[in-house]
Structure formats: C-alpha cells, structure tokens
Design an enzyme around this catalytic site. Structure first.
Site, PDB file in Angstrom:
ATOM      1  NE  ARG A  53      -3.723   0.222   0.187  1.00  0.00           N
ATOM      2  CZ  ARG A  53      -4.682   0.078  -0.518  1.00  0.00           C
ATOM      3  NH1 ARG A  53      -4.502   0.612  -1.790  1.00  0.00           N
ATOM      4  NH2 ARG A  53      -5.492  -1.171  -0.345  1.00  0.00           N
ATOM      5  CD  GLN A  73      -9.260  -2.628  -7.411  1.00  0.00           C
ATOM      6  OE1 GLN A  73     -10.497  -2.445  -7.982  1.00  0.00           O
ATOM      7  NE2 GLN A  73      -8.836  -1.879  -6.645  1.00  0.00           N
ATOM      8  NE  ARG A 102      -2.342  -4.577  -6.801  1.00  0.00           N
ATOM      9  CZ  ARG A 102      -3.540  -3.723  -6.304  1.00  0.00           C
ATOM     10  NH1 ARG A 102      -3.102  -2.549  -5.783  1.00  0.00           N
ATOM     11  NH2 ARG A 102      -4.694  -4.247  -5.979  1.00  0.00           N
ATOM     12  CG  HIS A 133      -1.606   2.836  -8.032  1.00  0.00           C
ATOM     13  ND1 HIS A 133      -1.853   3.483  -7.082  1.00  0.00           N
ATOM     14  CD2 HIS A 133      -3.106   2.449  -8.472  1.00  0.00           C
ATOM     15  CE1 HIS A 133      -3.036   3.373  -6.715  1.00  0.00           C
ATOM     16  NE2 HIS A 133      -3.810   2.805  -7.390  1.00  0.00           N
ATOM     17  CG  ASP A 153     -11.109   6.043  -7.768  1.00  0.00           C
ATOM     18  OD1 ASP A 153     -11.598   5.186  -7.110  1.00  0.00           O
ATOM     19  OD2 ASP A 153     -10.374   6.328  -8.594  1.00  0.00           O
ATOM     20  CD  GLU A 207      -3.512   5.912  -9.408  1.00  0.00           C
ATOM     21  OE1 GLU A 207      -3.904   5.057 -10.398  1.00  0.00           O
ATOM     22  OE2 GLU A 207      -3.894   6.264  -8.316  1.00  0.00           O
TER      23      GLU A 207
HETATM   24  O1  TA6 Z   1      -5.842   4.046  -8.687  1.00  0.00           O
HETATM   25  C1  TA6 Z   1      -6.995   4.082  -8.332  1.00  0.00           C
HETATM   26  C2  TA6 Z   1      -7.827   2.794  -7.767  1.00  0.00           C
HETATM   27  O2  TA6 Z   1      -8.170   2.218  -8.745  1.00  0.00           O
HETATM   28  C3  TA6 Z   1      -8.974   3.284  -6.739  1.00  0.00           C
HETATM   29  O3  TA6 Z   1     -10.074   3.061  -7.222  1.00  0.00           O
HETATM   30  C4  TA6 Z   1      -8.531   2.466  -5.571  1.00  0.00           C
HETATM   31  O4  TA6 Z   1      -9.123   1.108  -5.836  1.00  0.00           O
HETATM   32  C5  TA6 Z   1      -7.160   2.366  -5.701  1.00  0.00           C
HETATM   33  O5  TA6 Z   1      -6.785   2.201  -6.879  1.00  0.00           O
HETATM   34  C6  TA6 Z   1      -6.337   1.447  -4.728  1.00  0.00           C
HETATM   35  O6  TA6 Z   1      -7.027   0.100  -5.153  1.00  0.00           O
HETATM   36  P1  TA6 Z   1      -6.124  -1.272  -4.471  1.00  0.00           P
HETATM   37  O7  TA6 Z   1      -6.577  -2.575  -5.195  1.00  0.00           O
HETATM   38  O8  TA6 Z   1      -4.652  -0.926  -4.322  1.00  0.00           O
HETATM   39  O9  TA6 Z   1      -6.647  -1.072  -2.980  1.00  0.00           O
END
Ligand code: TA6
Length: 282
Positions: free
Chosen positions: A56, A76, A81, A154, A199, A257
């Site tokens: 994070r 996601q 990563r 990111h 966001d 990002e």
């Molecule tokens: O880049 C923005 C984003 O897609 C937000 O929507 C939020 O989900 C952030 O990334 C963090 O995502 P993560 O999967 O690292 O918690």
C-alpha cells in the site's frame, strides 16, 4: 555502491548526489525515493510487506488489468504487483543509476496463468539522478497472437496536507469519475484540488502534469507511451475501509498515476510496448 541487495528482498539504489531509491522484489514495487534527504513517496504505516498483499504505497505496477474485469478472473489491478520479480542487474549510463527487474509468464501461479493465458516478459527499469525518478515498463508479447492489456504506474506521492495540494495540466480534459458512478465529466479547473474522495481516470492526457504543494511546484511528471492519468485520494471513509491504510493517513498522500487504462493496449506477437514516467522533485 550504486545498487545493492538488502536483507529484506529489496534493491537499494544510491546516486552520487545522495539521492536514493528502494525497490522491493515483491511487485518490483518502488517503496522509497529520497531527494535532498527527504522521502517523496508515501507508503502506509500499515502496509503489508510480507508478500501476502500488494504494498500500500510507493509505486505498485498495475498489469494486465486495471480495476477488475468480468472476463479476466484476476484480482483488482492484476498480478504484476503481487508477484515476485527477478532482479536482473544494474545499468548505468550518463548520470542515471538504474536497475532492471523482470517477470515472465512462467513465474505466475496456475490460477493467474489460467486467467490470462499469454506468453509474455515484463522488463521494469527504475532509474534515479540527483532529482529524478524514472520508471519504465516494457511488455514483450512472446506469443504468436496479439494480446491486450491495461497498465498503470500507481504512484503514491507523499504530501504534508492534501488540502494544500493541486494537480496542474488536466484542465479541459474529460475524466471518468468513479465517485459519481462512472460519470463522464469535463475538468473545468486549472488546478485540480481534493476536498473529499477523488477517484478519476483522465483520458488523452498531455505528456506533462505537475503537482504543487502550498502553491509551490513540488513534482513534475512526464509520461511517454501512456494515454491516461488517474488521480486518487480515498479521503475519510475509504481510508477507514482499508486495513492496510491508516484511518488518518489520507491527508498525507495523493496518487497521480500514469497509465493506459481507458482502452485496451494491443500488442502483436513478438512485439513490445513501452510505458514510462520521469518524475522530477522540484
Ligand atoms: O487507482 C485508483 C484505484 O483504482 C482506486 O479505485 C482504488 O481502488 C485504488 O486504486 C487502490 O486500489 P487497491 O486495489 O490498491 O486497493
């Protein structure tokens, strides 16, 4: 010593000027970048660093998907990563001190390969000079057929107080606002500021954007090979909802990002794609 391995599976880069960067092999995640002795990236104090979850903070690499995709059963932001990358070595030329990392399809889990069944190699270069940090991702399609992906760097920037921060260079651009259920909005502000959860995926963004702190230039970000730029701050509620993010940390970070995420990037068999950013600490 311009680059050496640490005891916690990371590479420490040191430039003759005193600038430093640290990159964890897990996710090839840049977790620190110091210029003039001060840290320029944000990593949550609750970040999980044992390889069980994406880090994070710093600069997680988003590949081969952004967010989640119905058709592709990956977590996601994809697998880059969350993977253990190989350290390839140090490259130095001119004033840059650079190191390279690689990730190949045969390093993925069975589930990941099943979800995204393509032969590929990622090469990721992290380079520093006295006041710049360059991160460059090269995607090589080692298949015969074309494949498609989305990718983004990111970056979590460290700031003293988000309410004193503005992002310049996004005026008049269209963004997808994830806080307004994906509404398409034209940016009317010269300076994008944050006074709540933000966001947004800005599309067709010019090569250069900048971040100012307390009305003074703080970072310049120049991207090449990538079309979009995401601006994110979780603010209070979303901060509380993340176990690896302190409830009171949101004022100390902004994500700007660079990536290609609004549309799929297509790369033909045997071809490569390169996306890069050079961040200057001003
Ligand atoms: O880049 C923005 C984003 O897609 C937000 O929507 C939020 O989900 C952030 O990334 C963090 O995502 P993560 O999967 O690292 O918690």
């Amino acid at each position: 010593m311009p680059a050496h391995e640490t005891s916690h599976k990371s590479i420490l880069l040191e430039h003759p000027s005193g600038a430093k960067a640290e990159i964890r092999l897990f996710g090839a995640t840049v977790t620190s970048w110091t210029v003039d002795g001060s840290e320029r990236l944000f990593v949550s104090k609750n970040a999980i660093l044992d390889g069980s979850k994406a880090i994070r903070g710093g600069i997680p690499i988003v590949f081969p998907i952004f967010g989640t995709e119905e058709k592709i059963k990956l977590p996601q932001h994809g697998f880059a990563r969350n993977s253990n990358w190989d350290y390839v070595g140090i490259l130095t030329d001119n004033d840059e001190v650079a190191v390279r990392f690689s990730l190949k399809d045969n390093q993925l889990t069975h589930e990941q390969r099943s979800a995204w069944p393509h032969s590929f190699r990622l090469n990721y270069t992290v380079a520093i000079t006295a006041n710049t940090l360059r991160t460059t991702l090269v995607v090589k399609n080692e298949d015969e057929d074309t494949f498609e992906f989305k990718s983004l760097l990111h970056t979590y920037f460290r700031v003293p107080n988000i309410e004193q921060v503005a992002v310049n260079g996004l005026s008049k651009l269209t963004y997808t606002d994830k806080v307004q259920n994906g509404a398409k909005v034209v940016e009317e502000n010269q300076k994008v500021t944050v006074a709540g959860e933000v966001d947004r995926v800005y599309t067709n963004v010019p090569e250069e954007v900048s971040i100012e702190i307390e009305n003074k230039p703080a970072f310049k970000i120049v991207k090449t090979g990538m079309k979009d730029t995401v601006v994110w701050n979780p603010w209070i509620d979303k901060a509380k909802g993340m176990g690896d993010f302190g409830d009171h940390e949101y004022p100390n970070m902004i994500c700007v990002e660079v990536g290609s995420v609004a549309e799929w990037v297509k790369v033909a068999g045997g071809e490569t794609w390169t996306g890069s950013q050079i961040i200057t600490a001003l």
